[in-house]
Motif scaffolding. Structure first.
Motif: not given
Lengths: 501, 357
Positions: B131-156
């Motif tokens: 869960a830290m992956i979307p959080a860190i990307l959101k905090v430091y790179f201003n990415t959208n946590e909805i997309l990142v966290s969703l896509m990581l579902v398929y990765v795992s």
């Protein structure tokens, strides 16, 4: 063909404020008209009525002697009245052509031919197939203008069009506007910038407190006469508190403060310098949207500015957040009571807990000490005469004045050394305003300092010891309140300079 | 005549009544769907919602399904309350399962009190890290946590797929895509002999209690609440926004990881492709149906768990696909969002008197 627009006896009354008071004006094509006034003068209300966004309570509008019924923006469009707002209404991800086709009945190819014609005629350089987000502010404005031109407007209203433009873009815009005017389009130009009025417009109507106070030819006017008219003679100096508490002790020193924003709608702050002494009230005047918001947020720590730009009692605080600055006994009262200084859906005591000093122990070891917060809140409610004693009341049930008393009470009950407030009496009734003014004078008398950022000139003159004007993110020379007159204030607010002497 | 008016303030009761209304509307629509499919509506609903829990075994199954839903939803409530839209709990669950399962395989044939706690801890940390992956990307790179966290579902999910067919597959498993069965020491104890209900339910209940304390009694909970209501105010108060984003994602990921590890050490007992029937996604519905309130989430998880069971019963008795369950879950969310209209507006019945224009 000649176009005549006649505004006759327009009035618009909001609860507690007359936005337009019997406004009558005549416009004729071939000329560029300026509508000049400070915040709240009624310019925006008038143009909103002209563009059908709001309805007037009384009065009529005639276009070429035909009575207009403007009940919606569409009615205005159908009557060939075009309007370019200060904030653009464009879809960022759609292309220029797609944006233009949204409210056009023409087919895309037909539209492209028409738009290309306009581009050629006025020498606009815009690629029709790039998304809006790739355009500069000036280009976006041109898209909005093209949108109006496509409807063959008789009247074109521009609302503070240069606030987002660079100098070069402003010059381009003026050239285009003059061209439109020569072609017979009636242009109404809304602004608070005096220089623009003189360089662009043929006639100028000055509004103040909802009324038209003067209509004249610009060639009969100069900067100082316009400034006088805009600010008004009503600026009576109310001699305030005795400032014998003023000491030479320095509380806050701001030096070489700069802030460059990524957001085009935010104002960059350029080289801000001032010092504030103990017991002093420094007023910062200006037309709203000239950097007051950004300055407040930087002083409160919501935005972090450049290194070592802010020193409080000789300690460097530029990098501290608002919570850390409060520990230095600074207090902040933002302009936006309802969505920033307090949350309406929270209870009074919860809103009090937002300002949390280490020593107040609202949260012992991380746990909420409800009893302590509630007792503290009760003290605020009674000391600052908020008209309730129920700390469990949701804040949305407080009137604006009482909410502001609560917020100021929350900030002041801890006896801060410095209070920074931004439009503290905005939208309040006379009783609440008096109460807050008295409170602010009292804390000055107790040797505490205030920075008062306000767009209300009377308030500034009543409370401040010294006044500076912010314009386009720059602070003017600081003047003693006794030396301020309407002309000086108007000049500075309109972007002029006053004599160094 | 009916008139719709804006409310000045919503009464507190509306926040509890609208979920009830949503469930009621779901039942009516469900009955209608069954009717159109040619079943007797009431009988079908009975198969769906009553038969599954009419015996002790059914009740135990209900709790087994509600446990992960409740755990994940509790974690998600931290994110949602503070305006962080973590949609990837399913991925965090899966990754927690992978890490926990890895430790379980490492301790294969080990006996010792430390085995189960270390698996659970590993699962929680796994979910947290993921869960830290979307959080860190959101905090430091201003990415959208909805997309990142969703896509990581398929990765795992793909990672799990690879592990169970590749390196971690059971050496004696005839190439079935699954790992070995975990040793007894790596399994959550069964609570009642003959039923499948396991000790995971206690983890869920403890998390409900802790969440309640944190959200309503602590400074952290206060900060989460303020940030959710107005980010501007949180900034003005001087709350550390970035730290808070990281923290709520950690809590949320840890809860999802615990849910994952609870499944593989509980009812499943090994790793395979299907360790979760989309609990991570369904928990989003649970969190909102429970109004992001820990107690509400307990009830909501039971109701939504019932749709899983009902779908299985309906598949057996009515020969409808078990995906009917998802239809019901979708309808609950749909009606819940629709009935939230009532929070902001009230409907006035003016009678059939002549209406004056």
């Amino acid at each position: 063909m000649n176009t005549k627009l006649k505004v006759s006896k327009i009035s618009k009354i909001y609860p507690g404020c007359i936005a337009n008071d019997n406004v009558s004006l005549n416009f004729e094509s071939g000329k560029i008209y300026a509508l000049l006034g400070e915040n709240g003068a009624g310019k925006s209300t008038l143009v909103k009525i002209l563009s059908g966004v709001i309805n007037s309570d009384h009065g009529q509008i005639f276009l070429n002697d035909k009575l207009l019924e403007l009940n919606s923006p569409k009615d205005a469009k159908d009557n060939n009245i075009g309007m370019v707002f200060q904030h653009f209404n464009l879809f960022e991800t759609l292309s220029v052509l797609e944006n233009l086709s949204i409210d056009s009945e023409k087919k895309n190819e037909e539209l492209r031919v028409l738009v290309n014609e306009i581009l050629r005629k006025y020498n606009f350089k815009i690629d029709l197939d790039v998304p809006i987000l790739n355009l500069s502010a000036g280009q976006k404005q041109k898209v909005e203008i093209i949108r109006c031109l496509l409807r063959n407007p008789k009247v074109l209203i521009m609302d503070e069009p240069t606030s987002v433009l660079t100098e070069q873009e402003t010059e381009d815009l003026f050239l285009s506007l003059k061209k439109f005017s020569n072609e017979g389009i009636l242009i109404i130009y809304i602004t608070h910038k005096l220089k623009e009025v003189l360089s662009l417009c043929d006639e100028v109507a000055v509004m103040r407190k909802g009324k038209v106070v003067s209509v004249s030819r610009t060639r009969d006017e100069e900067l100082s006469s316009l400034a006088n008219k805009m600010i008004g003679e009503s600026l009576i100096k109310i001699k305030k508190k005795n400032n014998n508490t003023l000491s030479s002790e320095e509380i806050l020193k701001v030096s070489n403060l700069n802030f460059i924003s990524d957001d085009p709608y935010e104002i960059n702050l350029i080289d801000i310098n001032f010092t504030l002494r103990k017991g002093e009230c420094l007023g910062i005047a200006g037309i709203s949207g000239n950097g007051q918001n950004e300055l407040f947020q930087i002083l409160s720590g919501e935005i972090i500015s450049n290194d070592s730009s802010i020193r409080f009692r000789n300690k460097e605080i530029s990098k501290l957040n608002p919570k850390e600055r409060r520990e230095f006994l600074m207090a902040f009262s933002p302009e936006d009571r309802i969505s920033q200084a307090a949350i309406p859906s929270l209870k009074i005591y919860e809103n009090v807990a937002l300002n949390n000093f280490k020593t107040s122990n609202f949260f012992e070891k991380g746990f909420l000490n409800e009893k302590k917060i509630k007792n503290h809140s009760k003290k605020i409610l009674s000391n600052f005469s908020v008209n309730t004693d129920n700390v469990n009341l949701k804040s949305q049930f407080l009137s604006g004045g009482n909410l502001q008393k609560l917020i100021l009470g929350r900030e002041l009950i801890t006896s801060p050394e410095l209070l920074i407030c931004f439009n503290p009496t905005w939208g309040l009734d006379v009783g609440a305003i008096n109460y807050i003014h008295q409170t602010l004078m009292q804390i000055n008398e107790q040797g505490k300092s205030i920075i008062l950022i306000s767009t209300d000139n009377d308030e500034l003159l009543q409370l401040s010891d010294r006044i500076s004007v912010i314009n386009q993110g720059k602070l003017s020379k600081i003047i003693n309140a006794e030396d301020v007159n309407p002309e000086k204030l108007g000049l500075l607010m309109g972007g002029g300079v006053i004599d160094k002497n | 005549m009916i008139k719709i008016e804006k409310r000045n303030e919503a009464p507190n009761s509306i926040y509890f009544l609208t979920p009830v209304l949503a469930i009621f509307l779901t039942l009516i629509s469900g009955a209608l769907i069954f009717f159109i499919l040619g079943f007797k509506p009431l009988e079908a609903l009975k198969f769906f919602f009553i038969t599954p829990i009419s015996d002790l075994y059914g009740l135990s199954e209900l709790l087994i399904k509600a446990t992960p839903l409740c755990l994940i939803a509790i974690g998600l409530s931290f994110c949602f309350k503070s305006n962080n839209w973590n949609i990837g709990a399913e991925g965090q669950l899966t990754f927690g399962g992978i890490v926990g399962g890895g430790v379980a395989l490492l301790f294969y044939n080990h006996d010792g009190f430390y085995v189960l706690p270390s698996i659970i801890l590993a699962g929680a940390i796994g979910g947290m890290v993921f869960a830290m992956i979307p959080a860190i990307l959101k905090v430091y790179f201003n990415t959208n946590e909805i997309l990142v966290s969703l896509m990581l579902v398929y990765v795992s999910k793909l990672l799990l797929d690879y592990l169970v067919v590749g390196p971690w597959s059971n050496p004696e498993g005839f190439n079935f895509p699954e790992t070995r069965q975990f040793s007894e020491s790596a399994r959550l104890p069964i609570l009642i002999e003959g039923l499948r209900i396991h000790a995971g339910i206690f983890i869920a209940l403890i998390s409900v209690f802790l969440a309640w304390i944190v959200l309503y009694k602590t400074y952290l909970g206060f900060q989460i609440k303020v940030s959710g209501l107005s980010l501007k105010t949180a900034k003005y108060a001087g709350y550390k926004g970035k730290t808070m984003i990281l923290l709520v994602f950690m809590v949320s990921g840890a809860c999802a990881g615990l849910a994952g590890v609870g499944e593989i050490t509980g009812p499943i007992g090994q790793l395979h492709r299907m360790i979760s029937p989309d609990y991570g996604f369904t928990a989003i519905i649970v969190a909102f149906l429970g109004r992001l309130n820990p107690i509400g989430i307990v009830f909501a998880s039971l109701i939504v768990a019932l749709t899983y069971l009902g779908a299985e019963t309906a598949q057996i008795f009515l020969q409808v696909p078990k995906y009917t369950g998802q239809v019901f879950q979708g309808m609950i969310l749909f009606f819940l969002l629709a009935s939230d209209f009532l929070i902001f507006f009230k409907i006035k019945f003016l009678g059939f008197k002549k209406y004056e224009y």
